[in-house]
Design a protein around this motif. Sequence first.
Motif, PDB file in Angstrom:
ATOM      1  N   UNK A 183       0.173   1.724  -4.172  1.00  5.63           N
ATOM      2  CA  UNK A 183       1.050   2.567  -4.903  1.00  5.63           C
ATOM      3  C   UNK A 183       1.291   2.611  -5.369  1.00  5.63           C
ATOM      4  N   UNK A 184       2.445   3.605  -6.815  1.00  5.07           N
ATOM      5  CA  UNK A 184       3.357   2.843  -7.593  1.00  5.07           C
ATOM      6  C   UNK A 184       4.672   2.259  -7.456  1.00  5.07           C
ATOM      7  N   UNK A 185       4.846   0.994  -7.577  1.00  6.84           N
ATOM      8  CA  UNK A 185       6.140   0.781  -7.166  1.00  6.84           C
ATOM      9  C   UNK A 185       7.191   1.156  -8.788  1.00  6.84           C
ATOM     10  N   UNK A 186       8.540   1.037  -8.124  1.00  3.66           N
ATOM     11  CA  UNK A 186       9.255   1.473  -8.943  1.00  3.66           C
ATOM     12  C   UNK A 186       9.961   0.113  -9.513  1.00  3.66           C
ATOM     13  N   UNK A 187      10.325   0.252 -10.463  1.00  5.38           N
ATOM     14  CA  UNK A 187      11.401  -1.750 -10.966  1.00  5.38           C
ATOM     15  C   UNK A 187      12.219  -1.753 -10.061  1.00  5.38           C
ATOM     16  N   UNK A 188      11.611  -3.294  -9.976  1.00  9.85           N
ATOM     17  CA  UNK A 188      12.361  -4.229  -8.930  1.00  9.85           C
ATOM     18  C   UNK A 188      11.726  -4.158  -7.472  1.00  9.85           C
ATOM     19  N   UNK A 189      10.189  -3.184  -7.225  1.00 11.45           N
ATOM     20  CA  UNK A 189      10.265  -3.749  -6.333  1.00 11.45           C
ATOM     21  C   UNK A 189      10.145  -5.121  -5.663  1.00 11.45           C
ATOM     22  N   UNK A 190      10.507  -5.167  -4.595  1.00 11.85           N
ATOM     23  CA  UNK A 190      10.433  -6.612  -3.026  1.00 11.85           C
ATOM     24  C   UNK A 190      11.903  -7.889  -3.915  1.00 11.85           C
ATOM     25  N   UNK A 191      12.412  -7.402  -5.139  1.00  7.11           N
ATOM     26  CA  UNK A 191      12.893  -8.184  -5.141  1.00  7.11           C
ATOM     27  C   UNK A 191      14.568  -8.470  -4.356  1.00  7.11           C
ATOM     28  N   UNK A 246       0.938  -1.252   0.217  1.00  3.14           N
ATOM     29  CA  UNK A 246       0.491  -0.016  -0.020  1.00  3.14           C
ATOM     30  C   UNK A 246       0.503   1.280  -0.361  1.00  3.14           C
ATOM     31  N   UNK A 247       2.276   1.522   0.660  1.00  2.81           N
ATOM     32  CA  UNK A 247       2.877   2.085   1.214  1.00  2.81           C
ATOM     33  C   UNK A 247       4.036   2.223  -0.245  1.00  2.81           C
TER      34      UNK A 247
END
Lengths: 72, 231
Positions: B123-131, A51-52
């Motif tokens: 939210x908008x996430x950047x490339x590689x989010x959570x990798x 969410x954040x």
Amino acid sequence: MAIGWYLVVSAMIFCIGAAGVLARRNPLVILLCLELMLNGANLALVAFARMWGGEDGQIFALIVMVVAAGWA
Amino acid sequence: MLFHNILFFIAAIGALSGAIGVVTVRNPFYSVLALVFHLISLAALFLLLRAEFVAAAQVIVYAGAVMVLYVFVVAYVGGGDEPLPAGGAQFKVLGPLFALAVAAELSIAMLGTALKGVKHNGAKYTLGFGTPAHIGNLFLTKYLFPFEVASLLLLVAAVGAVVLARRRRGLEPDVELERQVRVPAPSYTGTMAEAAGTRTAGTMPAPEPGSVPEPVGHGSAGGPPRYEGGW
């Protein structure tokens, strides 16, 4: 899928685990139900991290998994 | 987006049914299996939330290692139905009621929340989010101290498990070992002379007249305690 759906699922998992901890009397099954409660909390943490848009919640979820592996 | 929703409902139903199975099934072995199913469905939910590394760790560490440990515990201890005897009759009723109360409270909190983000997809996430790259970067920079504390906790757990297992095995293991080793092998067992048949009965140390043990050894009743095999 809205984040609220994930939170609803995590709350239901947590409550099922709490009911199991209180109602079951086998100590092993009580441990399993504690794992269920931890997993419900983990799902909420990851959902709020989504969410954040930050990864701090995922870090917290990983730490929770480490603790759960420690007392297993 | 529709595909995402379908996947979400499949994974959520799987996770919830696995959780219900853990609580309701009588046999502890089957409840461990239900927990494995629940964990894998939860990993699918984590993937839908773009938490790749958490999902992989969930499958490998949780559903793999920890659950194998639980299966071993069930196999060793054996799943007695309800070993804790003390009166839990009121808990059987009060427990689900308490859980329902917590669920009602949580849903009230979620319906009345002021968080706008709960209604949206995130939210908008950047490339590689959570990798793993991002997670490892955070672990070694911003969250270095929790990382070290977690590793110390795992070390303490491992050492403590070894110490507890050693103490439970017996009082003095060396005495037991010495008692096993010191049993002398009776005469004329396992020697080359016995195999060749060159030993005569006259050299045997004072056999009783009635029950002369055969030099062949195995299964001779009434003989001295023999050291059977081992190492």
